[in-house]
Design a protein around this motif. Structure first.
Motif, PDB file in Angstrom:
ATOM      1  N   VAL A 182       0.832  -1.206   0.000  1.00  0.00           N
ATOM      2  CA  VAL A 182       0.000   0.000   0.000  1.00  0.00           C
ATOM      3  C   VAL A 182       0.865   1.253   0.000  1.00  0.00           C
ATOM      4  O   VAL A 182       0.564   2.234  -0.704  1.00  0.00           O
TER       5      VAL A 182
ATOM      6  N   ASN B 220      -4.433  -0.099  -4.797  1.00  0.00           N
ATOM      7  CA  ASN B 220      -4.779   0.022  -3.386  1.00  0.00           C
ATOM      8  C   ASN B 220      -6.279  -0.185  -3.155  1.00  0.00           C
ATOM      9  O   ASN B 220      -6.694  -0.816  -2.176  1.00  0.00           O
ATOM     10  N   GLU B 221      -7.075   0.351  -4.056  1.00  0.00           N
ATOM     11  CA  GLU B 221      -8.520   0.184  -3.899  1.00  0.00           C
ATOM     12  C   GLU B 221      -8.908  -1.277  -4.060  1.00  0.00           C
ATOM     13  O   GLU B 221      -9.794  -1.772  -3.359  1.00  0.00           O
TER      14      GLU B 221
ATOM     15  N   ARG C  88      -8.088  -3.049  -0.825  1.00  0.00           N
ATOM     16  CA  ARG C  88      -9.112  -2.742   0.185  1.00  0.00           C
ATOM     17  C   ARG C  88     -10.386  -3.547  -0.067  1.00  0.00           C
ATOM     18  O   ARG C  88     -11.011  -4.062   0.868  1.00  0.00           O
ATOM     19  N   LYS C  89     -10.785  -3.639  -1.334  1.00  0.00           N
ATOM     20  CA  LYS C  89     -11.992  -4.399  -1.662  1.00  0.00           C
ATOM     21  C   LYS C  89     -11.821  -5.874  -1.332  1.00  0.00           C
ATOM     22  O   LYS C  89     -12.771  -6.546  -0.882  1.00  0.00           O
TER      23      LYS C  89
ATOM     24  N   LEU D 211     -12.274  -6.141   2.376  1.00  0.00           N
ATOM     25  CA  LEU D 211     -13.670  -5.896   2.734  1.00  0.00           C
ATOM     26  C   LEU D 211     -14.542  -7.117   2.438  1.00  0.00           C
ATOM     27  O   LEU D 211     -15.514  -7.383   3.152  1.00  0.00           O
TER      28      LEU D 211
ATOM     29  N   TYR E 218      -6.546  -2.740  10.105  1.00  0.00           N
ATOM     30  CA  TYR E 218      -6.756  -2.358   8.708  1.00  0.00           C
ATOM     31  C   TYR E 218      -7.142  -0.886   8.557  1.00  0.00           C
ATOM     32  O   TYR E 218      -6.846  -0.273   7.526  1.00  0.00           O
TER      33      TYR E 218
ATOM     34  N   PHE F 194      -4.791   1.192   5.894  1.00  0.00           N
ATOM     35  CA  PHE F 194      -5.327   1.862   4.709  1.00  0.00           C
ATOM     36  C   PHE F 194      -5.514   3.367   4.907  1.00  0.00           C
ATOM     37  O   PHE F 194      -5.422   4.122   3.935  1.00  0.00           O
TER      38      PHE F 194
ATOM     39  N   ASN G  86      -8.071   5.130   5.114  1.00  0.00           N
ATOM     40  CA  ASN G  86      -8.981   5.511   4.035  1.00  0.00           C
ATOM     41  C   ASN G  86     -10.387   5.640   4.600  1.00  0.00           C
ATOM     42  O   ASN G  86     -10.937   4.680   5.148  1.00  0.00           O
TER      43      ASN G  86
ATOM     44  N   PHE H 152     -13.091   3.230   3.233  1.00  0.00           N
ATOM     45  CA  PHE H 152     -12.942   1.898   3.823  1.00  0.00           C
ATOM     46  C   PHE H 152     -13.550   1.876   5.225  1.00  0.00           C
ATOM     47  O   PHE H 152     -14.299   0.962   5.586  1.00  0.00           O
ATOM     48  N   ASN H 153     -13.263   2.915   6.023  1.00  0.00           N
ATOM     49  CA  ASN H 153     -13.793   2.988   7.388  1.00  0.00           C
ATOM     50  C   ASN H 153     -15.319   3.053   7.384  1.00  0.00           C
ATOM     51  O   ASN H 153     -15.977   2.444   8.234  1.00  0.00           O
TER      52      ASN H 153
END
Length: 466
Positions: A347, A357-358, A361-362, A365, A394, A398, A400, A403-404
């Motif tokens: 990252v 990076n996205e 994250r996905k 998730l 996490y 991240f 982000n 994400f949060n």
């Protein structure tokens, strides 16, 4: 794309022979009463429809050849109104709600219906389909189509199907969507694959959407897809063209090639990666992200792992780095400390909002989503134990907000499930749930004290009027 195979030809020929031998047809030809044609329709259209559904399930590339085979007077026009409806819904539509390309299949079907001896019986069932086909076609095409019809009363009927609403894009959209809803449960989709370089730009988007429709529907048999897809992506004339990347991704993720076929696909992707590594990596990452964000498409750890099998790791680029990382996530677990450290390292190498990076994250998730979906309302201790350990890790990795917020929505949904079941506010379950939730959500920044009090407040029941 393909001609109709002999098995289906023989099946349709048998239906056609039965139609011609039917007593209902004999009565209809003798008395010319609508009720006898309706009897013919009731007897044979279900048979044609069943064959149509079967070929679209197993051999979708033959579907238009199947429909053209029905343009034979032996079938007495049966099932053609339904086929005409499918023909206006299949093609690609542009942003102005016109067909991206001329819909010749619709024109062929309509021209035959217009000249069929049973047109008076068919006309009552084709009005909406004709209206849609005309609305999405150019005025020049519609005018030429109508002018070729030799019978005046048929031309007049067709002219009446031109809608004033079709003059605007919004009007055309409404006409199309209103008609499409009638076929929501039907499988009629089809798109041809590009065969020549000149078709790459005009056909690829439609082919991609068709492929995604097929692989997203678990009830469909997709054994017919790999062969034409293989010939498409390995076509030497398409080398270096960006249009082959999305089909390659779909091929690898959903229809994983085997043995020699796999090596040929790997070789194609290697060629593209070496020629333009930045463009290919960006294309693949962007498309994977689109798949992960599309609620109509399934793209999870299995599909990601499948795709990783055609990524040659000897090439030092972003794709190798990404799939090496996701391999570890899927194999060793997102809760493994070494995996979390590897994620953080990758990252930090990328720009914060990069597609790589996205995508990472996905991927993470998806595991949290699966965790929440897998736990019952009596397993809240496991939820609190795992999320209490993993959420902070996490959120820090991240850094982000999007994400949060996803974690926040996930926690709220699961906790609402808990308090709907554990309703006794003096019971241990409810007190444990509330205590842990209040403590952790404030730490995570999910809610303030005031918001938490509101969240756990029981709404008062209104007193019924006497």
């Amino acid at each position: 794309m393909y001609e109709l195979n002999d098995t289906y030809k023989a099946h349709l020929d048998a239906i056609a022979d039965a139609i011609q031998a039917s007593p209902s047809l004999a009565l209809y030809l003798e008395e010319e009463e609508d009720e006898h044609y309706e009897a013919l329709k009731a007897e044979f259209e279900p048979q044609i429809e069943a064959a149509h559904e079967q070929i679209n399930h197993y051999s979708p590339f033959e579907i238009e050849a199947f429909e053209r085979y029905l343009l034979d007077d032996r079938f007495e026009g049966l099932f053609l109104p339904r086929v005409l409806g499918y023909s206006v819904l299949r093609p690609e539509i542009n942003q102005l709600f016109y067909y991206a390309r001329q819909n010749d299949h619709f024109g062929t079907l309509l021209t035959y219906i217009a000249g069929n001896m049973n047109f008076d019986q068919l006309r009552t069932r084709i009005g909406q389909a004709v209206q849609v086909g005309f609305a999405l076609s150019s005025d020049i095409y519609v005018t030429g189509l109508i002018d070729e019809i030799p019978t005046k009363r048929v031309r007049q009927f067709l002219l009446q199907q031109k809608s004033d609403d079709a003059r605007t894009a919004d009007g055309r959209k409404q006409i199309f969507n209103r008609y499409k809803r009638q076929f929501a449960s039907r499988n009629y989709q089809y798109a041809p694959f590009p065969q020549q370089v000149g078709e790459l730009i005009s056909h690829t988007n439609h082919a991609v959407e068709f492929l995604l429709y097929r692989v997203s529907n678990k009830d469909l048999n997709n054994d017919a897809l790999p062969a034409p897809l293989y010939h498409f992506v390995t076509n030497p004339d398409f080398a270096g063209r960006k249009e082959i990347i999305r089909p390659l991704v779909i091929y690898g993720a959903y229809l994983p090639p085997q043995d020699d076929t796999k090596q040929a696909v790997v070789d194609v992707l290697n060629r593209e990666r070496k020629e333009d590594p930045k463009r290919v990596s960006e294309q693949i990452m962007t498309f994977i992200l689109r798949l992960k964000n599309d609620p109509q498409v399934t793209f999870g750890k299995d599909e990601e792992a499948n795709l990783g099998l055609i990524i040659d790791r000897s090439i030092d680029d972003d794709l190798t780095a990404y799939f090496n990382l996701t391999d570890r996530i899927h194999a060793e677990g997102y809760d493994d400390a070494d995996v979390q450290e590897a994620i953080q390292e990758e990252v930090l190498k990328q720009e914060g909002l990069s597609d790589i990076n996205e995508n990472i994250r996905k991927t993470i998730l998806t595991y949290f989503d699966d965790l929440a979906a897998s736990l019952g309302t009596d397993e809240y201790n496991k939820w609190f134990r795992l999320t209490g350990k993993l959420f902070p890790v996490y959120m820090k990795i991240f850094a982000n907000e999007q994400f949060n917020q996803h974690l926040r929505r996930l926690a709220i949904r699961y906790t609402k499930r808990l308090i709907k079941v554990h309703t006794n506010k003096r019971g241990k379950d409810y007190r444990d749930i509330k205590k842990t939730t209040v403590a952790t959500w404030i730490d995570y920044g999910f809610m303030s004290d005031k918001q938490l009090k509101e969240f756990f407040k029981t709404p008062r029941k209104r007193k019924s009027a006497e």
